[in-house]
Design an enzyme around this catalytic site. Sequence first.
Site, PDB file in Angstrom:
ATOM      1  N   HIS A 239       0.956  -1.371   0.112  1.00  0.00           N
ATOM      2  CA  HIS A 239       0.028   0.024  -0.049  1.00  0.00           C
ATOM      3  C   HIS A 239       0.772   1.227  -0.043  1.00  0.00           C
ATOM      4  CE1 HIS A 239       0.126   1.083   4.355  1.00  0.00           C
ATOM      5  NE2 HIS A 239       0.285  -0.006   4.666  1.00  0.00           N
ATOM      6  N   ASP A 259       5.557   1.840   7.388  1.00  0.00           N
ATOM      7  CA  ASP A 259       4.358   1.460   6.964  1.00  0.00           C
ATOM      8  C   ASP A 259       3.553   2.477   5.982  1.00  0.00           C
ATOM      9  OD1 ASP A 259       1.859   0.174   6.856  1.00  0.00           O
ATOM     10  OD2 ASP A 259       1.339   0.640   9.086  1.00  0.00           O
ATOM     11  N   GLU A 293      -5.454   1.770   1.909  1.00  0.00           N
ATOM     12  CA  GLU A 293      -5.301   0.306   2.783  1.00  0.00           C
ATOM     13  C   GLU A 293      -5.775   0.491   4.227  1.00  0.00           C
ATOM     14  OE1 GLU A 293      -3.147  -2.726   5.337  1.00  0.00           O
ATOM     15  OE2 GLU A 293      -3.097  -0.423   5.339  1.00  0.00           O
ATOM     16  N   GLU A 294      -5.119   1.540   4.755  1.00  0.00           N
ATOM     17  CA  GLU A 294      -4.974   2.225   6.139  1.00  0.00           C
ATOM     18  C   GLU A 294      -6.302   2.336   6.540  1.00  0.00           C
ATOM     19  OE1 GLU A 294      -2.846   1.306   8.001  1.00  0.00           O
ATOM     20  OE2 GLU A 294      -0.748   2.125   7.290  1.00  0.00           O
ATOM     21  N   ASP A 321       4.342  -5.148   3.009  1.00  0.00           N
ATOM     22  CA  ASP A 321       3.840  -4.272   3.902  1.00  0.00           C
ATOM     23  C   ASP A 321       4.656  -4.220   4.986  1.00  0.00           C
ATOM     24  OD1 ASP A 321       2.448  -2.535   5.514  1.00  0.00           O
ATOM     25  OD2 ASP A 321       0.425  -3.419   5.447  1.00  0.00           O
ATOM     26  N   HIS A 398       1.684   4.217  12.308  1.00  0.00           N
ATOM     27  CA  HIS A 398       0.803   4.848  12.661  1.00  0.00           C
ATOM     28  C   HIS A 398       0.948   6.069  13.544  1.00  0.00           C
ATOM     29  CE1 HIS A 398      -2.021   1.183  11.653  1.00  0.00           C
ATOM     30  NE2 HIS A 398      -1.135   1.307  10.711  1.00  0.00           N
TER      31      HIS A 398
HETATM   32  N1  BES Z   1       1.004  -2.466   8.170  1.00  0.00           N
HETATM   33  C1  BES Z   1      -0.261  -2.756   8.818  1.00  0.00           C
HETATM   34  C2  BES Z   1      -0.603  -4.213   9.100  1.00  0.00           C
HETATM   35  C3  BES Z   1       0.339  -4.549  10.128  1.00  0.00           C
HETATM   36  C4  BES Z   1       0.526  -4.144  11.388  1.00  0.00           C
HETATM   37  C5  BES Z   1       0.685  -6.060   9.859  1.00  0.00           C
HETATM   38  C6  BES Z   1       1.371  -4.672  12.291  1.00  0.00           C
HETATM   39  C7  BES Z   1       1.441  -6.643  11.041  1.00  0.00           C
HETATM   40  C8  BES Z   1       1.696  -5.738  12.249  1.00  0.00           C
HETATM   41  C9  BES Z   1      -1.569  -2.230   8.019  1.00  0.00           C
HETATM   42  O1  BES Z   1      -0.988  -1.088   7.297  1.00  0.00           O
HETATM   43  C10 BES Z   1      -2.399  -1.869   8.912  1.00  0.00           C
HETATM   44  O2  BES Z   1      -2.293  -0.893   9.556  1.00  0.00           O
HETATM   45  N2  BES Z   1      -3.588  -2.673   8.838  1.00  0.00           N
HETATM   46  C11 BES Z   1      -4.616  -2.520   9.772  1.00  0.00           C
HETATM   47  C12 BES Z   1      -5.817  -3.126   9.405  1.00  0.00           C
HETATM   48  C13 BES Z   1      -6.394  -2.799   7.927  1.00  0.00           C
HETATM   49  C14 BES Z   1      -7.807  -3.772   7.828  1.00  0.00           C
HETATM   50  C15 BES Z   1      -7.077  -1.262   8.302  1.00  0.00           C
HETATM   51  C16 BES Z   1      -4.336  -2.597  11.110  1.00  0.00           C
HETATM   52  O3  BES Z   1      -3.691  -3.415  11.416  1.00  0.00           O
HETATM   53  O4  BES Z   1      -4.853  -2.288  12.184  1.00  0.00           O
HETATM   54 ZN    ZN Z   2      -0.828   0.606   8.720  1.00  0.00          ZN
END
Ligand code: BES
Ligand code: ZN
Length: 454
Positions: A239, A259, A293-294, A321, A398
């Site tokens: 993303h 990220d 994605e976020e 990612d 984040h």
């Molecule tokens: N990069 C993250 C996912 C992630 C975070 C994988 C920590 C492994 C460890 C991704 O960008 C993200 O923040 N995903 C969201 C979920 C999405 C469905 C909005 C999350 O993990 O909260």
């Molecule tokens: Zn993220």
Amino acid sequence: MHCLLSCRHFSLRRLPAPFLSAAMMSGLILWGPGAEARASDALPGAALVEESSLWITIGADAFARLQAEHGLIFRNQPLQAVARQGEVVATRIDSRDLERISRVIHQSHHRCPGFLAHDSLEEAQEALLQSARPQLGGGALPFEIDQPALVASLDGLLQGDEILETIETLSTDFNNRYYQHPSGQNAAQWIRDLWAGYAFGRPEVTSELFSHSGWAQPSVILTIPGSTKPDEVVVLGGHLDSISSGSSNPDFLAPGADDNASGIATLSEVIRIALAQGFTPQRTVKFIGYAAEEVGLRGSQEIADTFQAGSDDVVAVLQLDMTGFNGSTNDLTLISDFTDSALNTFLGSLIDTHLTDLTWNTSFCGYGCSDHAAWHNRGFRAVFPFEATFGQHNGSIHSTSDTVGTLSNSGEHAVKFARVASAFMVETSVDVVPPIFVDGFESGDTSAWSSTAP
Ligand code: BES
Ligand code: ZN
């Protein structure tokens, strides 16, 4: 199913209106410190729905942690698993405990939020099934590990410094790539142009924006057409958006170096080297930078929908990612949920065969944590090599601290992922072609290098 975006970074009461309306459009429920009602309750005129029960699906390790701390957290005790699928557990909670759960998971496992919330037990059970669902195609993979020379010829050329430079540019020149921020749109155009530059001299290769219907930030797609099986497609993606607390406030930055500038930069390095070397696959290869994605995998879901509706056959998807933070003893971690087990086995063998200096282990998110899940949920085979074992990954994501400084100003870890992605690209898109015999003499093997190769 609703992804929780609470953690410490979100407060429903402090959410800016654009974020809130976007979250509403995508069906997200947002919970923040002290918030005990649904996001929809915040809308003018919406009836307040009191609800104390909620189901969550969560990784078994995090669930065990919650159980251990139940006396400190939960109003309703004890906390029990109501269903389990592999390493993912469904449990029923009191919705007023959400904030504390989110805090515990964030502190102990560095996941944010680290679980999905569901309105009913049926929804939770469906989410468990999705996490380990066999792929629609089934059967054997249509490719094998048989291209050692090609893999090796690209492998030695991939540069960590190049990756670091791209991460730096994305995280400083476009330091808020939130899907509704103007800088998030400019970043997509910059990536499109970067990739187009790598394709200079390769007129058959395209680098294009993919417009989405519900928001302004586009995705980016670079296509290398397949020479003999153009309708079979291999996707390598990550993303391009970022998010931070108060992300649509220009003063609150979302540099997203790890990220996921790291994933985009890693893919960029594979493109740079592959095209410079004249790599021409037999199957079509697409590199995708996903928008939004976020905020719920929105870009990848729309793109995967498009492929599902079209006639081309997506045979393999690799997600990058977070590749920049070296938090574990193993070099890479293969995510085992919302991914395809046969393709994971293939990826592990590929590393063991071609990249013998790299070590790997497996781990899991416990929820559809990145764009691989969008593909997986639509029946496509996907894999997700990740920077560390869960809980050991970058804890600054984040937030305003997700900068190159947190990555020790180094592309050393990320380049391992470029090497894996490059080998994956070669082995999924190039097959051994049976030799052609002319008048009893072998006429030479088929090359995967284009005639324009330098
Ligand atoms: N990069 C993250 C996912 C992630 C975070 C994988 C920590 C492994 C460890 C991704 O960008 C993200 O923040 N995903 C969201 C979920 C999405 C469905 C909005 C999350 O993990 O909260
Ligand atoms: Zn993220």
